[in-house]
Design an enzyme around this catalytic site. Structure first.
Site, mmCIF file in Angstrom:
data_model
loop_
_atom_site.group_PDB
_atom_site.id
_atom_site.type_symbol
_atom_site.label_atom_id
_atom_site.label_comp_id
_atom_site.label_asym_id
_atom_site.label_seq_id
_atom_site.Cartn_x
_atom_site.Cartn_y
_atom_site.Cartn_z
ATOM 1 N N SER A 128 0.840 -1.204 0.000
ATOM 2 C CA SER A 128 0.000 0.000 0.000
ATOM 3 C C SER A 128 0.869 1.245 0.000
ATOM 4 C CB SER A 128 -0.853 -0.030 1.266
ATOM 5 O OG SER A 128 -1.373 1.243 1.537
ATOM 6 N N TYR A 153 -2.521 -0.020 10.336
ATOM 7 C CA TYR A 153 -2.654 -0.677 9.031
ATOM 8 C C TYR A 153 -1.394 -0.421 8.191
ATOM 9 C CZ TYR A 153 -3.793 -0.999 4.082
ATOM 10 O OH TYR A 153 -3.735 -1.273 2.751
ATOM 11 N N LYS A 157 1.800 -3.013 6.721
ATOM 12 C CA LYS A 157 2.307 -3.131 5.336
ATOM 13 C C LYS A 157 3.820 -2.888 5.308
ATOM 14 C CE LYS A 157 -1.577 -4.232 3.448
ATOM 15 N NZ LYS A 157 -1.805 -5.591 2.932
#
Ligand code: UDP
Length: 344
Positions: A128, A153, A157
């Site tokens: 991402s 989040y 990643k």
């Protein structure tokens, strides 16, 4: 000639399902696994309608080693893996960080170990643009450093990419490509497949379409006082079909003979920065529907502005986005209407 078989974790999810369609279109045989924790069987039906194929599917969690080993043993001759299965909501990750670390890290670690045990050496990883944190300059290219992640989040990643880079360094056979998605939106142009949040949507476009169709009362734009031209955040919104097709280019390259570095990473974006408010206005313009929206408080964890420099993926994979944001909004709206039983 036997068709190349690709394991697709999270293949019933939004990005996974669209990629399965493109894999079939390019002559691959996808093998889907999904635990339906954030997805719905409706998308599998959509894939079948579009492709006319009966799917190869195993229900389970890819952090469940026993399940995963059984799939690898049963399928026998996998050529590669695309790993989509992960939690993906910035806001939710701020509220439930441990759940995010647990899920996103465990599934990757288990997968990489099981791949090694079964001598499957090719992996495409869903990364991402959040790995860049708040970038110093935009458009952001792949040489930008990983700044502090703005959300758990984003941190998952970053950690997953680090794990993969280290794993590749230690294992000369392993080849990994991380694809750093900007903001995928839209639906398959057939309206048979699209985004289907299992409860209240966290992402912008499904929230827009659900509000437009009357399921939600109002869209709240998170923050109107950022340092941007209209005060709302800036993103790079990329059509889901463009994104899915990039995965096929990436696996073609990974499976082809090449002497490239074994750990590769690419931005997947359009190169256009669009504000949240601009996107909302574009939706109203493209669809002609009324949309009840207001500017509200900021959401914790949001990057303020980011969009991609996509030169590297264009040069090395021969891929660039073909659709515009308005195409994606039109397709998302057609999907929402079909889903709710309204004719398009
Ligand atoms: N957003 C918003 N209202 C919503 C959902 C999202 O204003 O109901 C904003 C969000 O704050 C961000 C942008 O839309 O600036 C994209 O958010 P999304 O969650 O879709 O993707 P992200 O960029 O977080 O991965």
């Amino acid at each position: 000639m036997t068709l190349k078989k690709i394991l697709v974790t999270g293949g019933a999810g939004y990005i996974g399902a669209h990629t399965v369609v493109e894999l079939y279109a390019s002559g691959y045989t996808p093998v889907i696994i999904d635990n339906f924790s954030k997805s719905d069987r409706t998308l599998l039906e959509g894939i079948e309608k579009i492709t006319g194929k009966s799917l190869i599917f195993h229900e389970g969690d890819c952090a469940d080693r026993k399940f995963l080993k059984e799939v690898f043993e049963k399928e026998g001759d996998l050529d590669g893996v695309m790993h989509f299965a992960a939690y993906k909501s910035v806001g939710e990750s701020v509220e439930h960080p441990v759940m995010y670390y647990q899920n996103n890290l465990n599934s990757l670690l288990t997968l990489v170990e099981v791949m090694k045990e079964h001598k499957v050496n090719n992996l495409i990883f869903s990364s991402s643009c959040t790995v860049y944190g708040e970038p110093d300059s935009i458009p952001v290219d792949e040489s930008a450093p990983f700044k502090k992640a703005e959300s758990p989040y984003g941190a998952t990643k970053q950690m997953c990419e680090q794990i993969l880079e280290d794993a590749v360094r230690a294992d000369k056979k392993l080849k990994v490509t991380s694809l750093r998605y900007f903001n995928p939106i839209g639906a398959h142009p057939s309206a048979m497949l699209g985004e289907l949040p299992i409860d209240r949507p966290n992402n912008l476009v499904p929230y827009i379409t659900q509000t437009a169709i009357g399921i939600r009362k109002k869209l709240v734009i998170f923050g109107g006082d950022y340092d941007t031209p209209d005060g709302t955040c800036i993103r790079d919104f990329i059509h889901i079909v463009d994104l899915a097709q990039a995965h096929v280019k990436a696996i073609d390259k990974l499976l082809g003979k090449n002497e490239d570095e074994h750990y590769q990473y690419f931005n997947l974006g359009t190169g256009q920065g669009v504000s949240v408010l601009q996107l909302v206005k574009e939706f109203i313009e493209v669809t002609g529907v009324k949309l009840n929206y207001e500017i509200g408080p900021r959401r914790a964890g949001d990057v303020v502005k980011t969009y991609a420099n996509s030169a590297k993926v264009q040069t090395e994979l021969g891929w660039s986005a073909q659709y515009a944001a308005k195409d994606a909004l039109r397709d998302a709206w057609a999907w929402e209407k079909r889903l709710r039983g309204l004719t398009t």
